[in-house]
Design a protein around this motif. Structure first.
Motif, short mmCIF file in Angstrom:
data_model
loop_
_atom_site.label_atom_id
_atom_site.label_comp_id
_atom_site.label_asym_id
_atom_site.label_seq_id
_atom_site.Cartn_x
_atom_site.Cartn_y
_atom_site.Cartn_z
N GLU A 124 -34.96 58.71 -41.83
CA GLU A 124 -34.46 59.66 -42.67
C GLU A 124 -35.37 59.82 -43.83
OE1 GLU A 124 -32.44 62.21 -44.18
OE2 GLU A 124 -31.11 61.04 -42.68
N VAL A 125 -35.44 61.06 -44.39
CA VAL A 125 -36.15 61.56 -45.47
C VAL A 125 -35.17 61.12 -47.02
CG1 VAL A 125 -35.26 63.82 -45.71
CG2 VAL A 125 -37.75 63.24 -46.47
N ILE A 139 -30.38 68.96 -47.43
CA ILE A 139 -31.80 68.75 -47.91
C ILE A 139 -32.72 68.68 -46.60
CG2 ILE A 139 -33.38 67.10 -48.85
CD1 ILE A 139 -31.32 66.18 -50.72
N PHE A 140 -33.81 69.45 -46.71
CA PHE A 140 -34.45 69.50 -45.60
C PHE A 140 -36.23 69.40 -46.06
CE2 PHE A 140 -31.29 72.46 -44.48
CZ PHE A 140 -31.01 72.11 -43.23
N ARG A 141 -36.74 68.42 -45.24
CA ARG A 141 -38.23 68.55 -45.35
C ARG A 141 -38.96 69.24 -44.37
NH1 ARG A 141 -42.09 62.74 -44.97
NH2 ARG A 141 -43.93 63.80 -45.42
N VAL A 142 -40.04 70.06 -45.13
CA VAL A 142 -40.97 70.86 -44.12
C VAL A 142 -42.37 70.57 -44.33
CG1 VAL A 142 -41.92 73.27 -43.47
CG2 VAL A 142 -39.35 72.88 -44.06
N GLY A 143 -43.21 69.94 -43.29
CA GLY A 143 -44.76 69.44 -43.30
C GLY A 143 -45.45 70.67 -43.32
N PRO A 144 -46.80 70.25 -43.37
CA PRO A 144 -47.98 71.03 -43.41
C PRO A 144 -47.82 72.07 -42.37
CG PRO A 144 -48.69 68.99 -44.03
CD PRO A 144 -47.37 68.81 -43.42
#
Length: 339
Positions: A252-253, A191-196
């Motif tokens: 951690e997200v 799982i990955f988070r990508v911001g603006p």
């Protein structure tokens, strides 16, 4: 299922036999590797054993079928000892037809790979021979845990499933802050988070998309994750009155317990109850005796059907005996099917 249930059952292994003791087969990962202080399958076994039901275990690869015969497995009969170490004693392996058990419980952990898929077909053949399998093999195949949410758009946030990198880039441009995940991941893996700012979006797409060969799920980031990724358990079509909120720790997200999340049991909110009441009867009707619906804020993010967990954490913190609720539902289902 309102209110805490059967809080006195924690201590000991009461072997008081029920009116109809049953033979139960658990198809699972190796029992030698169970962490019994938190394992949900163990909690099921302990409650079944307390009621006098007989237990046997096997692994998926120990099932086989040959023309002219039934689906059989190399099983071991086990007895729970009540000890934290050496928690079970096992008899010698023997061959047994799955249809000869009162119930077969498929509790193999993900990933849902090709071998898991083949196992569901063996289990479905066993059903044709008279076996009672929980969760129903066809339902396991029909409800991939990431994609099952597509059927319930009224309960999910903005979501995209695609193989196309440009689709992902457009979705990110629209929503700014997104989560990307593989469709076959578990425990928060991949799982990955990508911001603006789009930092590393291209690299993440390449990693998950594998040159267009792998589909990816992209969801709008839900800031309510800070309050926990809630596991709402559905048993026999009804939501358990308490959920387990898996709260991300540090930077951690991911809230998954396997990724270091902190599990905090809570009473269901009105929205949690609404979701459970809406999805529960549908899932139960399809043969899912047990499901785990993951909720962040007001949105469903996944529907877990292979081996939902969190029984012991909820019991320890609230006194709600989820394992007892499950075995109640199992006994009821078996009785109905035997009529």
């Amino acid at each position: 299922m309102g209110g805490p249930a059967r809080t006195s059952r924690r201590a000991g292994l009461d072997n008081t036999a029920p009116v109809h003791a049953m033979n139960l087969l658990f198809v699972a990962d190796p029992v030698e590797h169970f962490k019994i202080y938190k394992d949900t399958t163990f909690a099921m076994m302990r409650e079944a054993h307390r009621r006098g039901h007989r237990l046997a275990v096997c692994e998926p690869q120990q099932m086989h079928w040959q023309r002219g015969g039934k689906v059989v497995a190399r099983v071991r009969d086990i007895t729970l000892t009540g000890h934290a170490v050496d928690w079970f004693s096992a008899g010698e392996p023997r061959e047994a037809a799955l249809a000869d058990f009162c119930a077969v419980l498929m509790r193999k952990d993900p990933p849902f790979d090709s071998e898991y898929f083949y196992a569901t077909h063996l289990l479905e053949q066993a059903e044709r021979e008279g076996a009672r399998v929980f969760n129903k093999p066809r339902a396991l195949r029909d409800h991939p845990e990431k994609l099952a949410i597509m059927e319930f758009p009224q309960f999910i946030g903005p979501t995209l499933v695609t193989r196309e990198p440009q689709d992902i880039r457009r979705f990110h441009a629209e929503h700014g802050d997104v989560i990307l995940k593989p469709l076959d991941g578990m425990g928060g893996m991949g799982i990955f988070r990508v911001g603006p700012d789009g930092m590393n979006l291209g690299s993440i797409i390449e990693t998950l998309n594998q040159g267009g060969s792998q589909s990816v799920m992209v969801q709008k980031f839900l800031p309510e994750i800070a309050d926990g990724d809630k596991r709402v358990l559905i048993i026999g079509g009804k939501p358990v009155p308490y959920c387990l909120a898996r709260i991300p720790q540090g930077s951690e997200v991911r809230g998954n317990l396997a990724a270091g999340g902190l599990g905090v049991a809570r009473a269901l909110t009105a929205r949690d109850q609404q979701i459970g009441d809406a999805l529960g009867p549908i899932l139960h009707e399809r043969g899912l005796l047990l499901a785990g619906v993951d909720v962040i804020g007001d949105c469903v993010t996944e529907i877990n059907v292979t081996s939902p967990t969190c029984f012991q954490e909820i019991f320890e913190q609230t006194g709600c005996d989820v394992a007892a609720l499950f075995v109640d539902a199992l006994e009821t289902a078996i009785e109905r099917m035997a009529r």
